[in-house]
Structures are given as structure tokens and as C-alpha cells.
Scaffold this motif. Structure first.
Motif, PDB file in Angstrom:
ATOM      1  N   THR A 212      38.004 -25.598 -22.402  1.00 31.68           N
ATOM      2  CA  THR A 212      39.335 -24.976 -22.317  1.00 31.68           C
ATOM      3  C   THR A 212      40.115 -25.535 -21.123  1.00 31.68           C
ATOM      4  N   HIS A 213      41.423 -25.547 -21.266  1.00 30.67           N
ATOM      5  CA  HIS A 213      42.327 -25.918 -20.172  1.00 30.67           C
ATOM      6  C   HIS A 213      43.423 -24.850 -20.217  1.00 30.67           C
ATOM      7  N   LEU A 214      43.260 -23.815 -19.405  1.00 29.11           N
ATOM      8  CA  LEU A 214      44.106 -22.623 -19.525  1.00 29.11           C
ATOM      9  C   LEU A 214      44.905 -22.338 -18.260  1.00 29.11           C
ATOM     10  N   GLY A 215      46.063 -21.699 -18.445  1.00 30.70           N
ATOM     11  CA  GLY A 215      46.822 -21.193 -17.308  1.00 30.70           C
ATOM     12  C   GLY A 215      47.704 -22.223 -16.616  1.00 30.70           C
ATOM     13  N   HIS A 216      47.970 -23.347 -17.278  1.00 30.67           N
ATOM     14  CA  HIS A 216      48.830 -24.368 -16.658  1.00 30.67           C
ATOM     15  C   HIS A 216      50.024 -24.656 -17.556  1.00 30.67           C
ATOM     16  N   LYS A 217      51.204 -24.580 -16.963  1.00 27.46           N
ATOM     17  CA  LYS A 217      52.443 -24.806 -17.712  1.00 27.46           C
ATOM     18  C   LYS A 217      52.444 -26.210 -18.320  1.00 27.46           C
ATOM     19  N   MET A 218      52.924 -26.314 -19.522  1.00 25.63           N
ATOM     20  CA  MET A 218      52.973 -27.612 -20.201  1.00 25.63           C
ATOM     21  C   MET A 218      54.101 -28.460 -19.633  1.00 25.63           C
ATOM     22  N   LYS A 219      53.821 -29.760 -19.414  1.00 25.44           N
ATOM     23  CA  LYS A 219      54.898 -30.674 -18.983  1.00 25.44           C
ATOM     24  C   LYS A 219      55.286 -31.641 -20.094  1.00 25.44           C
ATOM     25  N   GLY A 220      54.323 -31.997 -20.941  1.00 24.01           N
ATOM     26  CA  GLY A 220      54.661 -32.894 -22.049  1.00 24.01           C
ATOM     27  C   GLY A 220      53.451 -33.627 -22.581  1.00 24.01           C
ATOM     28  N   PHE A 221      53.764 -34.619 -23.411  1.00 24.23           N
ATOM     29  CA  PHE A 221      52.691 -35.402 -24.052  1.00 24.23           C
ATOM     30  C   PHE A 221      53.026 -36.885 -23.931  1.00 24.23           C
ATOM     31  N   GLU A 222      51.970 -37.698 -23.957  1.00 12.53           N
ATOM     32  CA  GLU A 222      52.148 -39.141 -24.150  1.00 12.53           C
ATOM     33  C   GLU A 222      51.198 -39.511 -25.267  1.00 12.53           C
ATOM     34  N   THR A 223      51.210 -40.780 -25.692  1.00 12.96           N
ATOM     35  CA  THR A 223      50.250 -41.162 -26.721  1.00 12.96           C
ATOM     36  C   THR A 223      48.861 -40.791 -26.187  1.00 12.96           C
ATOM     37  N   ASN A 224      48.147 -40.010 -26.944  1.00  9.77           N
ATOM     38  CA  ASN A 224      46.773 -39.623 -26.577  1.00  9.77           C
ATOM     39  C   ASN A 224      46.649 -38.929 -25.220  1.00  9.77           C
ATOM     40  N   LYS A 225      47.698 -38.232 -24.793  1.00 11.60           N
ATOM     41  CA  LYS A 225      47.601 -37.560 -23.481  1.00 11.60           C
ATOM     42  C   LYS A 225      48.389 -36.233 -23.462  1.00 11.60           C
ATOM     43  N   ILE A 226      47.765 -35.219 -22.846  1.00  4.91           N
ATOM     44  CA  ILE A 226      48.445 -33.928 -22.665  1.00  4.91           C
ATOM     45  C   ILE A 226      48.666 -33.771 -21.168  1.00  4.91           C
ATOM     46  N   ILE A 227      49.923 -33.461 -20.780  1.00  8.09           N
ATOM     47  CA  ILE A 227      50.228 -33.353 -19.356  1.00  8.09           C
ATOM     48  C   ILE A 227      50.644 -31.914 -19.044  1.00  8.09           C
ATOM     49  N   THR A 228      49.949 -31.308 -18.077  1.00  5.88           N
ATOM     50  CA  THR A 228      50.304 -29.944 -17.675  1.00  5.88           C
ATOM     51  C   THR A 228      50.483 -29.930 -16.160  1.00  5.88           C
ATOM     52  N   GLU A 229      51.015 -28.823 -15.644  1.00  2.29           N
ATOM     53  CA  GLU A 229      51.180 -28.724 -14.188  1.00  2.29           C
ATOM     54  C   GLU A 229      49.827 -28.667 -13.485  1.00  2.29           C
ATOM     55  N   GLY A 230      48.792 -28.365 -14.249  1.00  2.00           N
ATOM     56  CA  GLY A 230      47.445 -28.297 -13.653  1.00  2.00           C
ATOM     57  C   GLY A 230      46.616 -29.527 -13.965  1.00  2.00           C
ATOM     58  N   GLY A 231      47.262 -30.638 -14.250  1.00  2.10           N
ATOM     59  CA  GLY A 231      46.525 -31.878 -14.522  1.00  2.10           C
ATOM     60  C   GLY A 231      46.751 -32.379 -15.939  1.00  2.10           C
ATOM     61  N   GLU A 232      46.209 -33.558 -16.210  1.00  6.55           N
ATOM     62  CA  GLU A 232      46.387 -34.140 -17.539  1.00  6.55           C
ATOM     63  C   GLU A 232      45.035 -34.540 -18.118  1.00  6.55           C
ATOM     64  N   PHE A 233      44.975 -34.642 -19.431  1.00  8.46           N
ATOM     65  CA  PHE A 233      43.716 -35.076 -20.057  1.00  8.46           C
ATOM     66  C   PHE A 233      44.017 -35.822 -21.349  1.00  8.46           C
ATOM     67  N   ASN A 234      43.058 -36.625 -21.773  1.00 12.38           N
ATOM     68  CA  ASN A 234      43.263 -37.473 -22.951  1.00 12.38           C
ATOM     69  C   ASN A 234      42.759 -36.794 -24.212  1.00 12.38           C
ATOM     70  N   ALA A 235      43.390 -37.148 -25.320  1.00 14.07           N
ATOM     71  CA  ALA A 235      42.902 -36.669 -26.624  1.00 14.07           C
ATOM     72  C   ALA A 235      43.321 -37.670 -27.686  1.00 14.07           C
ATOM     73  N   ASP A 236      42.451 -37.887 -28.671  1.00 13.48           N
ATOM     74  CA  ASP A 236      42.776 -38.829 -29.747  1.00 13.48           C
ATOM     75  C   ASP A 236      43.601 -38.170 -30.840  1.00 13.48           C
ATOM     76  N   LEU A 237      43.491 -36.849 -30.919  1.00 12.92           N
ATOM     77  CA  LEU A 237      44.299 -36.094 -31.891  1.00 12.92           C
ATOM     78  C   LEU A 237      44.781 -34.831 -31.188  1.00 12.92           C
ATOM     79  N   ILE A 238      46.114 -34.620 -31.219  1.00 13.97           N
ATOM     80  CA  ILE A 238      46.680 -33.446 -30.531  1.00 13.97           C
ATOM     81  C   ILE A 238      47.367 -32.552 -31.566  1.00 13.97           C
ATOM     82  N   LEU A 239      46.937 -31.307 -31.633  1.00 11.69           N
ATOM     83  CA  LEU A 239      47.621 -30.320 -32.481  1.00 11.69           C
ATOM     84  C   LEU A 239      48.276 -29.318 -31.534  1.00 11.69           C
ATOM     85  N   PHE A 240      49.581 -29.171 -31.658  1.00  9.75           N
ATOM     86  CA  PHE A 240      50.283 -28.277 -30.733  1.00  9.75           C
ATOM     87  C   PHE A 240      51.354 -27.498 -31.478  1.00  9.75           C
TER      88      PHE A 240
END
Ligand SMILES: Cc1cc2nc3c(=O)[nH]c(=O)nc-3n(C[C@H](O)[C@H](O)[C@H](O)COP(=O)(O)OP(=O)(O)OC[C@H]3O[C@@H](n4cnc5c(N)ncnc54)[C@H](O)[C@@H]3O)c2cc1C
Length: 377
Positions: free
Chosen positions: A217-245
Motif C-alpha cells: 500500500t501507498h496511503l495518505g499522500h496527495k496525488m501529484k500526477g502520472f508519467e509513463t509507468n510512474k505514479i507521483i505523490t507528495e509522499g514519493g513516487e513509484f513505478n508500475a507497468d499498469l496503472i488503474l486510477f
């Protein structure tokens, strides 16, 4: 009752329940339904498209026979605006006049986050669910991130339940396919307690189900956006090959071309009788509306049906010069499905019930779909 001309916008849950109820109570009125196509999409079962339990045609129900039975005239068009205090609906097929109006054209997802095009919004409909199915089939392994956001101006304008269903459903599917070990699943959400509107018991149950299934889980961090294969939040970013949002919801674009009163979150304001304040003979039901009530009032098909029934009763009363007086129950009721089991969540002003996942509830959800769709076949 005399032959009024009543227009219903939409052919989803609220709209079709309104038509059913209208015809039951008023044999003489002329009912016109405006929606892009004479079909009903059973959105709750989109969750079963990735696993192949359902195909597109199982969930797309042609309405021609239902409309004939209900003596409805269907206009295949998009509504583009409203004039004359609600008495004239502007559509892509021209202007349509009415004596009374029920607005039930659902909601729209807020697609403002930068890079949101790198994610799939599963609840947008059948093509999105099919895209998830196809991507899962193509992938040989990797990270799948699943999350949802809200509407900062209107906490109730969001839909989280289905995202838990996609999450648990994909986990189960990968296990059934004996390849779960090749995938990492991450659930992300700006709230530290995701799904809080389902009630405190449900939050506990959902988080513990994630833990048992080995979902990060990656909880409690405001969303900042996405890049190809990446989720960016105020609490850090992480990679993903498939993003469902699933972003938060707001009102339809066409509301902007009307004088309909709007809530902070962009939905149509309604009173406790589903009446649009400042308008006569004009009602709203379902995801299009912002209704007074508890902050956990769900954007659900079940609520849409309850609101549609109240809207019809009040509208017919108003047409007979009676004061509208019928409210609707506020009730959250859903089975959070995981492809082979389901968890029951009920919330009312008095109680919050959560039954742990079992097979019977999965089959109950399938039976309910069959029972619900029977009326339109
Ligand atoms: C994956 C998923 C799972 C869900 N699970 C559940 C569940 O388990 N239980 C539950 O109760 N709810 C569930 N829901 C929520 C439920 O489906 C919605 O709350 C419900 O569909 C809302 O009904 P509605 O009539 O307001 O809108 P919709 O059903 O979205 O219908 C809107 C209608 O308006 C039409 N329309 C849109 N724009 C226009 C326009 N400009 N002009 C004319 N017509 C227009 C559309 O074509 C459609 O016919 C789920 C939703 C999803 C996506």
C-alpha cells in the motif's frame, strides 16, 4: 392523470427506474427518453470483464423491447444544454420540449491530474474494462498499481468500492492463473484510511484483506500526477507497468450550458425530494445530483434507484398541484467482489455491517445482476 409530456435524460440506473415508476403510476403521460443509444449498461459487473466472467454483450442491454412495453419514445441524442427553466432540452438532434423533466445523465470523472492519460479509468465503461483484460493477458509479470482519488470540493463525489473489486479480482485471477508470484500489486490512495465512506468496519476489513493477499500500500499522500509507468505523490513516487486510477467525479459537461444550480463539486443541487431548487417540475436522480444527507451518501446504483423513485412520486404530485413530500432512504449496500468471493458492506444512519468474504456472496452478486436485468430484457 392527464397526458403530460415527461422527459427523462439518460438510460442508466436512475433513468430506467424513473421510467418504470412513471409508467406504473401514470398510464397516460408521454414519456421521452434522451440518451446516446437505446441501451442500458450494467456498470457494476465491469469488474468481471478482466477475468472473462462477463463479456461486453452480457452487460450492454438493448432497451427497444422495454421502451415498447413502457410506451416510451427514445431520442438517440446527446443532451447539450437546457433552456426555458427546464422546459426545453437542447440536444444533438434538436430541441425537445417537456412539461416535466428528470435529469439522470450520471457523472463524469475529473481528468485534471497531469499525465492521467498514462492510467486506465476502469469505471468509464466497457472499453476501459476490456483494455484491462487485454493488458493483463499481454503482461508476463510486473507491477500493477490500483488507486482512486476524490473531488476535493465534494467528498461524496467519488467511487472507491469498484477499485477494491478490481484490486482483489486481479489478485485472485493471477492466483488462479498460477502467476501471482510474477506480479507486484500496489494499492495507492491519498487518504490514510481508504474506503472510509464504507464505514470503519469495512476499512479495517479491506486493509487486512490487502495484507493477507500480499498487496503493498501507498496511503495518505496527495496525488501529484502520472508519467509513463510512474505514479507521483507528495509522499514519493513509484513505478508500475499498469496503472488503474479512478479520479473523483463531477457534473456532466452539458450542465455548463444551463442555469441549473450547482454544488461545490459541480453536480446539480437537489433538495431532499430530488427537486432542483429554483426550477419547477425539474428533478435529478443518481450520480448527476448533489443531495442533502450524510457525507458518506454513496454514488451507487442502489441510491440512484431510491432517488429515482422519490423523484417520480414528487414530480407526479407537483404536476397535480400537490406539495412534494417523499424523501429517500440513505443506504449504502454493496458486495465487494473478488471474482470468487464477496464481502458484504451495509451502512445506514443506524448501523455498519461487514460480513467477511465468502463464496455465497459472490454468487448472490451474480444472481442479483440476473434478477435486476430481467426487467429490461
Ligand atoms: C465498476 C463499477 C462497479 C460498480 N459497482 C456498484 C455496486 O456494486 N453497487 C452499486 O449500487 N453501484 C455500483 N456502481 C455505481 C453505479 O453503477 C452508479 O452509481 C450508477 O450507474 C449511477 O446511475 P446513474 O443513473 O446516475 O448513471 P449511469 O448509470 O451512469 O447512467 C447515465 C446515463 O446517462 C447517459 N448520458 C450521459 N451523458 C448524457 C448526455 N449528455 N445526454 C444524454 N444522455 C447522457 C448515459 O449514456 C447513461 O445512459 C458501480 C460502478 C462501476 C463503474
Amino acid at each position: 392523470m392527464s397526458g403530460h409530456t415527461i422527459t427523462v435524460i439518460g438510460s442508466g440506473f436512475a433513468a430506467m427506474t424513473a421510467v418504470h415508476e412513471l409508467r406504473k403510476r401514470d398510464k397516460n403521460s408521454r414519456i421521452t427518453v434522451i440518451s446516446p443509444r437505446p441501451e442500458f449498461i450494467y456498470l457494476p459487473s465491469l469488474i468481471w470483464i478482466p477475468s472473462g466472467i462477463r463479456k461486453a454483450d452480457d452487460l450492454r442491454i438493448p432497451l427497444e423491447k422495454f421502451f415498447t412495453r413502457m410506451k416510451v419514445e427514445h431520442v438517440a441524442a446527446e443532451v447539450t444544454g437546457l433552456k426555458d427553466g427546464g422546459r426545453s432540452v437542447e440536444t444533438s438532434a434538436g430541441e425537445i420540449r417537456n412539461d416535466a423533466l428528470i435529469i439522470a445523465s450520471g457523472g463524469r470523472f475529473i481528468k485534471k491530474l497531469p499525465g492521467i492519460e498514462h492510467s486506465i479509468t476502469p469505471c468509464e465503461g466497457i472499453p476501459a474494462a476490456e483494455k484491462i483484460r487485454d493488458r493483463l493477458n499481454e503482461m508476463e509479470g510486473g507491477t500493477i498499481a490500483i488507486g482512486f482519488g476524490g473531488n476535493p470540493n465534494e467528498p461524496s463525489a467519488m467511487r472507491g468500492g469498484p477499485m477494491f473489486e478490481f484490486l482483489f479480482g486481479i489478485d485472485t485471477l493471477l492466483r488462479m492463473q498460477k502467476r501471482r508470484n510474477k506480479f507486484k500489486l500496489i494499492f495507492f490512495n491519498p487518504a490514510p484510511q481508504p474506503g472510509a465512506r464504507l464505514g470503519p468496519r469495512a476499512v479495517k476489513g479491506l486493509l487486512s484483506a490487502m495484507q493477507q493477499r500480499g498487496i503493498d500500500t501507498h496511503l495518505g499522500h496527495k496525488m501529484k500526477g502520472f508519467e509513463t509507468n510512474k505514479i507521483i505523490t507528495e509522499g514519493g513516487e513509484f513505478n508500475a507497468d499498469l496503472i488503474l486510477f479512478m479520479p473523483g467525479m463531477t457534473g456532466n459537461q452539458w450542465f455548463d450550458n444551463s442555469e441549473l444550480p450547482r454544488s461545490e463539486g459541480g453536480l446539480i443541487k437537489a433538495d431532499q425530494y430530488c427537486r432542483v431548487p429554483g426550477f419547477t417540475h425539474t428533478y435529478v436522480a443518481g450520480d448527476s445530483g448533489s443531495f442533502p444527507g450524510p457525507d458518506w451518501m454513496p454514488k451507487q446504483a442502489h441510491m440512484a434507484d431510491l432517488q429515482a423513485r422519490a423523484a417520480v412520486t414528487n414530480l407526479l404530485d407537483e404536476l397535480e398541484d400537490k406539495e412534494p413530500s417523499t424523501g429517500f432512504k440513505v443506504e449504502l449496500m454493496c458486495i465487494v467482489d473478488s471474482v470468487n468471493r464477496g464481502m458484504l458492506v451495509i451502512r445506514t444512519p443506524q448501523r455498519n455491517i461487514m460480513l467477511p468474504a465468502n463464496r455465497l456472496l459472490h454468487w448472490t452478486k451474480r444472481f442479483f445482476e440476473w434478477w435486476y436485468l430481467k426487467q429490461y430484457r
